[in-house]
Design a protein around this motif. Structure first.
Motif, PDB file in Angstrom:
ATOM      1  N   THR A   1       0.846  -1.190   0.000  1.00 18.15           N
ATOM      2  CA  THR A   1       0.000   0.000   0.000  1.00 18.15           C
ATOM      3  C   THR A   1       0.881   1.240   0.000  1.00 18.15           C
ATOM      4  OG1 THR A   1      -1.682   1.211   1.201  1.00 18.15           O
ATOM      5  CG2 THR A   1      -0.184  -0.116   2.523  1.00 18.15           C
ATOM      6  N   ASN A   2       0.358   2.292  -0.515  1.00 14.65           N
ATOM      7  CA  ASN A   2       1.098   3.555  -0.540  1.00 14.65           C
ATOM      8  C   ASN A   2       0.778   4.429   0.662  1.00 14.65           C
ATOM      9  OD1 ASN A   2       2.443   2.962  -2.895  1.00 14.65           O
ATOM     10  ND2 ASN A   2       0.850   3.833  -4.203  1.00 14.65           N
ATOM     11  N   GLU A   3      -0.027   3.895   1.590  1.00 15.00           N
ATOM     12  CA  GLU A   3      -0.380   4.670   2.773  1.00 15.00           C
ATOM     13  C   GLU A   3       0.858   4.860   3.641  1.00 15.00           C
ATOM     14  OE1 GLU A   3      -3.756   3.237   4.964  1.00 15.00           O
ATOM     15  OE2 GLU A   3      -4.674   2.498   3.123  1.00 15.00           O
ATOM     16  N   PRO A   4       1.014   6.040   4.193  1.00 14.07           N
ATOM     17  CA  PRO A   4       2.176   6.268   5.066  1.00 14.07           C
ATOM     18  C   PRO A   4       2.069   5.398   6.333  1.00 14.07           C
ATOM     19  CG  PRO A   4       0.710   8.177   5.071  1.00 14.07           C
ATOM     20  CD  PRO A   4       0.165   7.205   4.067  1.00 14.07           C
ATOM     21  N   ILE A   5       3.210   4.973   6.816  1.00 18.60           N
ATOM     22  CA  ILE A   5       3.265   4.147   8.031  1.00 18.60           C
ATOM     23  C   ILE A   5       3.687   5.049   9.179  1.00 18.60           C
ATOM     24  CG2 ILE A   5       4.422   2.202   9.130  1.00 18.60           C
ATOM     25  CD1 ILE A   5       4.786   1.030   6.326  1.00 18.60           C
ATOM     26  N   SER A   6       2.910   5.011  10.233  1.00 21.58           N
ATOM     27  CA  SER A   6       3.198   5.900  11.362  1.00 21.58           C
ATOM     28  C   SER A   6       4.525   5.551  12.029  1.00 21.58           C
ATOM     29  CB  SER A   6       2.064   5.830  12.390  1.00 21.58           C
ATOM     30  OG  SER A   6       1.952   4.519  12.897  1.00 21.58           O
ATOM     31  N   ASN A   7       5.165   6.554  12.532  1.00 21.23           N
ATOM     32  CA  ASN A   7       6.413   6.416  13.260  1.00 21.23           C
ATOM     33  C   ASN A   7       6.096   6.038  14.705  1.00 21.23           C
ATOM     34  OD1 ASN A   7       8.619   7.571  15.065  1.00 21.23           O
ATOM     35  ND2 ASN A   7       9.556   7.793  13.035  1.00 21.23           N
ATOM     36  N   LEU A   8       6.956   5.264  15.342  1.00 21.37           N
ATOM     37  CA  LEU A   8       6.744   4.875  16.739  1.00 21.37           C
ATOM     38  C   LEU A   8       6.465   6.077  17.634  1.00 21.37           C
ATOM     39  CD1 LEU A   8       9.526   2.202  17.362  1.00 21.37           C
ATOM     40  CD2 LEU A   8       7.058   1.832  17.267  1.00 21.37           C
ATOM     41  N   ARG A   9       7.231   7.118  17.437  1.00 19.49           N
ATOM     42  CA  ARG A   9       7.161   8.275  18.322  1.00 19.49           C
ATOM     43  C   ARG A   9       5.893   9.117  18.135  1.00 19.49           C
ATOM     44  NH1 ARG A   9      12.638   7.281  17.665  1.00 19.49           N
ATOM     45  NH2 ARG A   9      13.826   7.400  19.600  1.00 19.49           N
ATOM     46  N   THR A  10       5.063   8.762  17.184  1.00 22.45           N
ATOM     47  CA  THR A  10       3.808   9.492  17.003  1.00 22.45           C
ATOM     48  C   THR A  10       2.697   8.941  17.890  1.00 22.45           C
ATOM     49  OG1 THR A  10       3.071   8.093  15.167  1.00 22.45           O
ATOM     50  CG2 THR A  10       4.361  10.077  14.611  1.00 22.45           C
ATOM     51  N   HIS A  11       2.965   7.842  18.580  1.00 23.37           N
ATOM     52  CA  HIS A  11       1.950   7.200  19.418  1.00 23.37           C
ATOM     53  C   HIS A  11       2.110   7.584  20.885  1.00 23.37           C
ATOM     54  CE1 HIS A  11       2.397   4.328  15.955  1.00 23.37           C
ATOM     55  NE2 HIS A  11       1.114   4.644  15.912  1.00 23.37           N
ATOM     56  N   LEU A  12       1.028   7.985  21.507  1.00 22.25           N
ATOM     57  CA  LEU A  12       1.076   8.280  22.944  1.00 22.25           C
ATOM     58  C   LEU A  12       1.496   7.043  23.738  1.00 22.25           C
ATOM     59  CD1 LEU A  12      -2.091  10.485  23.494  1.00 22.25           C
ATOM     60  CD2 LEU A  12       0.303  11.192  23.644  1.00 22.25           C
ATOM     61  N   GLY A  13       1.064   5.876  23.290  1.00 21.84           N
ATOM     62  CA  GLY A  13       1.446   4.644  23.968  1.00 21.84           C
ATOM     63  C   GLY A  13       2.954   4.452  24.025  1.00 21.84           C
ATOM     64  N   TYR A  14       3.633   4.876  22.983  1.00 25.97           N
ATOM     65  CA  TYR A  14       5.098   4.795  22.965  1.00 25.97           C
ATOM     66  C   TYR A  14       5.677   5.610  24.121  1.00 25.97           C
ATOM     67  CZ  TYR A  14       9.897   5.815  21.560  1.00 25.97           C
ATOM     68  OH  TYR A  14      11.254   5.971  21.548  1.00 25.97           O
ATOM     69  N   TRP A  15       5.211   6.851  24.257  1.00 23.31           N
ATOM     70  CA  TRP A  15       5.739   7.729  25.301  1.00 23.31           C
ATOM     71  C   TRP A  15       5.345   7.238  26.686  1.00 23.31           C
ATOM     72  CZ3 TRP A  15       9.615  10.250  23.726  1.00 23.31           C
ATOM     73  CH2 TRP A  15       9.700  10.674  22.397  1.00 23.31           C
ATOM     74  N   LEU A  16       4.149   6.688  26.810  1.00 18.09           N
ATOM     75  CA  LEU A  16       3.749   6.112  28.102  1.00 18.09           C
ATOM     76  C   LEU A  16       4.660   4.943  28.478  1.00 18.09           C
ATOM     77  CD1 LEU A  16      -0.146   6.170  27.939  1.00 18.09           C
ATOM     78  CD2 LEU A  16       1.308   7.357  29.591  1.00 18.09           C
ATOM     79  N   ARG A  17       4.992   4.104  27.498  1.00 18.84           N
ATOM     80  CA  ARG A  17       5.883   2.960  27.770  1.00 18.84           C
ATOM     81  C   ARG A  17       7.289   3.418  28.113  1.00 18.84           C
ATOM     82  NH1 ARG A  17       2.961   1.121  23.626  1.00 18.84           N
ATOM     83  NH2 ARG A  17       4.604   1.455  22.103  1.00 18.84           N
ATOM     84  N   VAL A  18       7.788   4.433  27.431  1.00 21.91           N
ATOM     85  CA  VAL A  18       9.130   4.948  27.736  1.00 21.91           C
ATOM     86  C   VAL A  18       9.183   5.366  29.208  1.00 21.91           C
ATOM     87  CG1 VAL A  18      10.750   6.847  27.319  1.00 21.91           C
ATOM     88  CG2 VAL A  18       9.728   5.639  25.386  1.00 21.91           C
ATOM     89  N   VAL A  19       8.207   6.155  29.617  1.00 21.18           N
ATOM     90  CA  VAL A  19       8.180   6.639  31.000  1.00 21.18           C
ATOM     91  C   VAL A  19       7.907   5.487  31.966  1.00 21.18           C
ATOM     92  CG1 VAL A  19       6.978   8.166  32.623  1.00 21.18           C
ATOM     93  CG2 VAL A  19       7.527   8.976  30.322  1.00 21.18           C
ATOM     94  N   SER A  20       6.905   4.681  31.670  1.00 19.99           N
ATOM     95  CA  SER A  20       6.542   3.573  32.555  1.00 19.99           C
ATOM     96  C   SER A  20       7.699   2.588  32.735  1.00 19.99           C
ATOM     97  CB  SER A  20       5.318   2.844  31.999  1.00 19.99           C
ATOM     98  OG  SER A  20       5.000   1.737  32.809  1.00 19.99           O
ATOM     99  N   ASN A  21       8.359   2.250  31.643  1.00 22.91           N
ATOM    100  CA  ASN A  21       9.494   1.318  31.740  1.00 22.91           C
ATOM    101  C   ASN A  21      10.606   1.899  32.600  1.00 22.91           C
ATOM    102  OD1 ASN A  21       8.120  -0.461  30.114  1.00 22.91           O
ATOM    103  ND2 ASN A  21       9.378  -0.120  28.309  1.00 22.91           N
ATOM    104  N   ALA A  22      10.902   3.174  32.424  1.00 22.75           N
ATOM    105  CA  ALA A  22      11.959   3.805  33.221  1.00 22.75           C
ATOM    106  C   ALA A  22      11.590   3.812  34.704  1.00 22.75           C
ATOM    107  CB  ALA A  22      12.221   5.226  32.727  1.00 22.75           C
ATOM    108  N   ILE A  23      10.351   4.173  35.006  1.00 24.15           N
ATOM    109  CA  ILE A  23       9.890   4.194  36.397  1.00 24.15           C
ATOM    110  C   ILE A  23       9.943   2.790  36.985  1.00 24.15           C
ATOM    111  CG2 ILE A  23       7.870   4.569  37.883  1.00 24.15           C
ATOM    112  CD1 ILE A  23       7.059   6.801  35.856  1.00 24.15           C
ATOM    113  N   SER A  24       9.426   1.820  36.248  1.00 22.43           N
ATOM    114  CA  SER A  24       9.374   0.435  36.736  1.00 22.43           C
ATOM    115  C   SER A  24      10.758  -0.151  36.945  1.00 22.43           C
ATOM    116  CB  SER A  24       8.589  -0.444  35.758  1.00 22.43           C
ATOM    117  OG  SER A  24       7.266  -0.006  35.659  1.00 22.43           O
ATOM    118  N   GLN A  25      11.650   0.057  35.993  1.00 25.24           N
ATOM    119  CA  GLN A  25      13.001  -0.507  36.111  1.00 25.24           C
ATOM    120  C   GLN A  25      13.764   0.140  37.265  1.00 25.24           C
ATOM    121  OE1 GLN A  25      14.535  -0.024  32.143  1.00 25.24           O
ATOM    122  NE2 GLN A  25      13.105  -1.520  31.307  1.00 25.24           N
TER     123      GLN A  25
END
Length: 153
Positions: free
Chosen positions: A3-27
Motif C-alpha cells: 500500500t502507498n499509505e504512510p506508516i506511522s512512526n513509533l514516536r507518534t503514538h502516545l502509547g510509545y511515550w507512556l511505555r518509555v516513561v513507565s518502563n523507566a519508572i518500573s526498572q
C-alpha cells in the motif's frame, strides 16, 4: 498487498511515550526493591497484605487481578523469605489465610518510602498542577477502559 499509505512512526503514538516513561519508572523501582531482597510483584503482594491484615489467597488473587497459581508462587517465595505466614482455618484444614510476619510488617514501610522516592524522582520536576492533571488523565483512561489489574512488573 503493498500500500502507498504512510506508516506511522513509533514516536507518534502516545502509547510509545507512556511505555518509555513507565518502563523507566518500573526498572528504577525494581532496582530499589531488589536491594531490599524483593521483586516488584512481591512488594505489591506485601503492600496488599499490609492493609488486609489476614486474607485468603483466593481473595488476594482477586484483589490483585492475578491467578491463584501466581499468588501461590508469590506466597511460597515470601514464606521462604520469612515475610509472610500461613494460618490454618480451624473450620477447614484445607483452607488457610496469609498474614505478614513481623519482618514483613517492618519491611512494608521501607518499601513504601522507596516507592514514594521513585515517584518523586520522576514527577517532582512537574509543576503541581501538571502532575494533578496527568494523574486525572491517567485515572480517566483507567476508568473509561475499566482497567482493574494492579501493575506488578
Amino acid at each position: 498487498m503493498l500500500t502507498n499509505e504512510p506508516i506511522s512512526n513509533l514516536r507518534t503514538h502516545l502509547g510509545y511515550w507512556l511505555r518509555v516513561v513507565s518502563n523507566a519508572i518500573s526498572q528504577n523501582f525494581a532496582r530499589k526493591v531488589s536491594a531490599e531482597g524483593v521483586t516488584v510483584a512481591e512488594w505489591v503482594f506485601l503492600r496488599m497484605l499490609f492493609d488486609a491484615e489476614s486474607i485468603a489467597p483466593s481473595q488476594l488473587a482477586e484483589n490483585m487481578g492475578m491467578t491463584r497459581g501466581a499468588i501461590s508462587k508469590l506466597s511460597d517465595r515470601l514464606f521462604e523469605k520469612s515475610l509472610i505466614e500461613r494460618e490454618e482455618n480451624p473450620d477447614d484444614k484445607r483452607a488457610h489465610t496469609l498474614a505478614l510476619t513481623n519482618a514483613g510488617r517492618a519491611l512494608v514501610p521501607r518499601l513504601a518510602r522507596l516507592a514514594d522516592e521513585n515517584d518523586a524522582e520522576f514527577f517532582d520536576k512537574l509543576p503541581h498542577e501538571e502532575r494533578l492533571r496527568l494523574e486525572r488523565i491517567l485515572k480517566s483512561i483507567v476508568s473509561q477502559r475499566d482497567l482493574k489489574n494492579i501493575p506488578i512488573g
